[in-house]
Design an enzyme around this catalytic site. Structure first.
Site, mmCIF file in Angstrom:
data_model
loop_
_atom_site.group_PDB
_atom_site.id
_atom_site.type_symbol
_atom_site.label_atom_id
_atom_site.label_comp_id
_atom_site.label_asym_id
_atom_site.label_seq_id
_atom_site.Cartn_x
_atom_site.Cartn_y
_atom_site.Cartn_z
ATOM 1 N N GLU A 98 -31.034 47.487 -91.539
ATOM 2 C CA GLU A 98 -30.047 48.499 -91.181
ATOM 3 C C GLU A 98 -29.808 49.559 -92.263
ATOM 4 O O GLU A 98 -29.589 50.722 -91.944
ATOM 5 C CB GLU A 98 -28.707 47.834 -90.834
ATOM 6 C CG GLU A 98 -28.739 46.990 -89.571
ATOM 7 C CD GLU A 98 -28.932 47.806 -88.311
ATOM 8 O OE1 GLU A 98 -28.857 49.049 -88.365
ATOM 9 O OE2 GLU A 98 -29.173 47.202 -87.247
ATOM 10 N N SER A 362 -15.650 11.681 -39.205
ATOM 11 C CA SER A 362 -15.305 10.263 -39.332
ATOM 12 C C SER A 362 -15.028 9.810 -40.763
ATOM 13 O O SER A 362 -14.599 8.670 -40.967
ATOM 14 C CB SER A 362 -16.418 9.402 -38.736
ATOM 15 O OG SER A 362 -16.465 9.578 -37.327
#
Length: 593
Positions: A98, A362
């Site tokens: 950088e 059921s």
């Protein structure tokens, strides 16, 4: 007589005086213009002191039961790091890629700007930027990503302010702690934990290279979203370190070969994460960061997902089954160990295990039989399986051939509808059956007529699984829960886990377990049986095969399964005792004892 040279000298002095005056006037006006220009650029600048204060959404980190990362949301910040705490290769890598002249410039780097302009001019494109690390920090802390001359001037002004306020080491620390690195992570410690599962102080060289390469494009280089691009960017950073002498070329190549990312947590666990996150604001009010250790077992979750997908892609596809849902729960505590709310979370995040409310068929019958047990009946009490008519309604028994009077255990095992309606009447009617269901955790609604015996109310799979847990554990109602521990800023928080409460007598719960074991051993749920294990459960199928269920338990584990279609179109003869029971069998068989 005045000498000729004297006149020339006076003329020159007058000219110099005028030029000096003009220069002073120009300097004054130029200074005023520069001042006005700076005011124009600075009038909407943020107050740097205020902007340095962290303003963000509180983060929520979800961990699986074994501590592995499950998901994150909000803005994730890790521990504040100091340069002395992190490996020297981390800031070295940052400066190599950088800003190699970071310690020489004053916040702006004229040499770097000239070099970048020359490279861009000769290449015919924007190949290199001239911003310093301090300018990047100013942009990240105080400004928007807008590209304009005005913003660049403001960036330069703020960079000069930062350089006047902080030392170079302090600026590096602020950058390392505040830079956005994708995935909701701010700062190197949060990103190190998110992507590699380690704190920043334990980063390897290649891991540092990957992290410092992220600020250029956090979304594009996110190791989770695009591991190949992240690896290529990390290798680029390693080459930059070699160019500065921080590494030899051989070391850089060796570190690049080591770049590999751990497997991502299952994305289909997103249904579980969504369920956990749904009520966090009410359970944990405040703005502190939360870390939640959940009850999710990633091994069981992977098993559930794999078995469900295999069934839907094979036998399910042949039988027109488009979706399914599964819940695996601890019977004693209600802790959810696995949850699949559908086939593929990426395609549909709708949670069919929690939010879908369908007729249970059921699988509702155990609550009807429990009401009868509480009225004094037993599994050996008998009930007729013959035809019955109530008003204009006459329930059918499908392919069941009448045998006359049956023990309740046999009637439930074979899911005989006419017997269930008679048991409903002997147990006190629809309201008593609904009351038992609500006591165990179902919320309804339930019809106030005899059709409730056949499961014409509404329920979610999660509710049904928790209700069956009360039968499995001896009569204690549990509330489904998924949080085992909570921390906020290193402090343990109470999770408010409701204790189990007794809702059934132990004898009644035991009698129902016996009857539900008969369902699996010799009744409609035989496909769910696992050799060597005591398995109990109940099948359920709704009209026209729109829903097929199996909910059952073995040992301390309850598993609920639903299969169907989102638009309620019928399946091809899929009943609870077929594919759902088989899926239950496969999941239970694959789980550790």
């Amino acid at each position: 007589m005045v000498p000729a040279g004297a006149g020339t000298a006076r003329t020159r002095r007058r000219l110099a005086g005028r030029l000096l005056g003009w220069a002073v006037v120009a300097a004054i006006w130029g200074g005023l213009a520069l001042g006005v220009l700076l005011l124009v650029f600075a009038w909407d600048l943020p107050r740097p002191e205020e902007a340095l204060e962290t303003t963000r959404r509180p983060s929520v980190t979800l961990e699986a039961a074994d501590g592995r990362l499950l998901s994150t949301s909000g803005d994730l910040y890790g521990e504040t790091v100091r340069l002395r705490d992190v490996p020297v290769h981390l800031p070295t890598a940052l400066l190599a890629i950088e800003d190699r002249r970071f310690r020489e410039h004053f916040g702006l780097d004229p040499i770097g700007l000239i070099r970048a302009a020359w490279v861009n001019l000769t290449s015919g494109r924007v190949a290199q930027g001239g911003s310093t690390l301090t300018q990047q920090l100013a942009k990240n802390l105080f400004l928007t990503p807008e590209r304009s001359f005005r913003r660049k001037v403001q960036e330069a002004m703020l960079a000069l302010w930062l350089e006047s306020r902080f030392t170079k080491d302090q600026l590096l620390e602020i950058y390392l702690n505040r830079v956005y690195l994708g995935g909701g992570a701010y700062g190197v410690d949060a990103a190190a934990r998110l992507y590699f599962g380690v704190p920043a102080r334990r980063l390897a060289v290649w891991q540092s290279a990957v992290l410092v390469g992220l600020p250029k494009a956090p979304s594009r280089y996110n190791p989770r979203a695009n591991p190949r691009a992240a690896a290529d960017r990390g290798a680029e950073v390693l080459r930059a370190m070699a160019a500065t002498g921080a590494l030899t070329e051989a070391q850089a190549n060796a570190e690049a070969e080591r770049i590999a990312f751990p497997p991502r947590p299952s994305r289909d666990a997103g249904w579980f994460a969504d369920w956990i996150n749904d009520d966090l604001a009410a359970r944990f009010p405040g703005s502190a960061d939360l870390t939640l250790r959940t009850t999710l077992d990633l091994r069981v979750q992977a098993l559930v997902e794999a078995r469900l997908e295999a069934l839907l892609a094979g036998q399910g596809a042949a039988a027109d089954v488009g979706q399914g849902a599964v819940v695996v729960m601890e019977a004693a505590t209600g802790r959810v160990r696995a949850m699949a709310g559908g086939r593929d979370y990426r395609r549909s995040s709708f949670n069919r295990a929690v939010s879908a409310r369908r007729q249970p068929g059921s699988v509702f019958k155990p609550f009807v039989y429990l009401a009868a047990l509480e009225q004094g009946l037993s599994p050996d009490s008998t009930v007729s399986d013959g035809p019955i008519t109530l008003g204009r309604w006459s329930p059918g028994n499908g392919s069941w051939r009448s045998r006359g009077d049956l023990p309740l255990e046999e009637a439930l095992a074979h899911s005989v509808n006419t017997s269930a309606v008679r048991v409903l009447v002997r147990g006190g009617g629809p309201r008593e059956a609904a009351a038992v269901a609500r006591r165990l955790g179902l919320t309804g609604p339930f019809p106030n007529d005899a059709t409730v015996a056949l499961g014409t109310g509404e329920a979610s799979l999660l509710e049904l699984t928790a209700a069956y847990a009360a039968i499995a554990n001896g009569g204690m109602r549990v509330v489904p829960n998924g949080i085992a521990a909570a921390r906020a800023e290193r402090r343990a928080l109470p999770i408010g886990e409701p204790p189990p409460i007794r809702v059934l007598q132990a004898d009644d719960a035991g009698a129902m377990r016996r009857m539900m074991e008969a369902v699996v051993n010799r009744g409609s749920g035989r496909a769910a049986a696992v050799p060597g294990r005591n398995v109990a459960g109940k099948t359920g199928t709704t009209q026209d095969f729109r829903d097929a269920w199996f909910v059952g338990f073995s040992g301390g584990t309850v598993i609920g399964v639903w299969l169907g279609n989102d638009d309620a179109t019928p399946m091809d003869d899929v009943r609870g005792g077929t594919l759902p029971a088989r899926l239950f069998h496969e999941i239970l068989e694959g789980m550790p004892r």
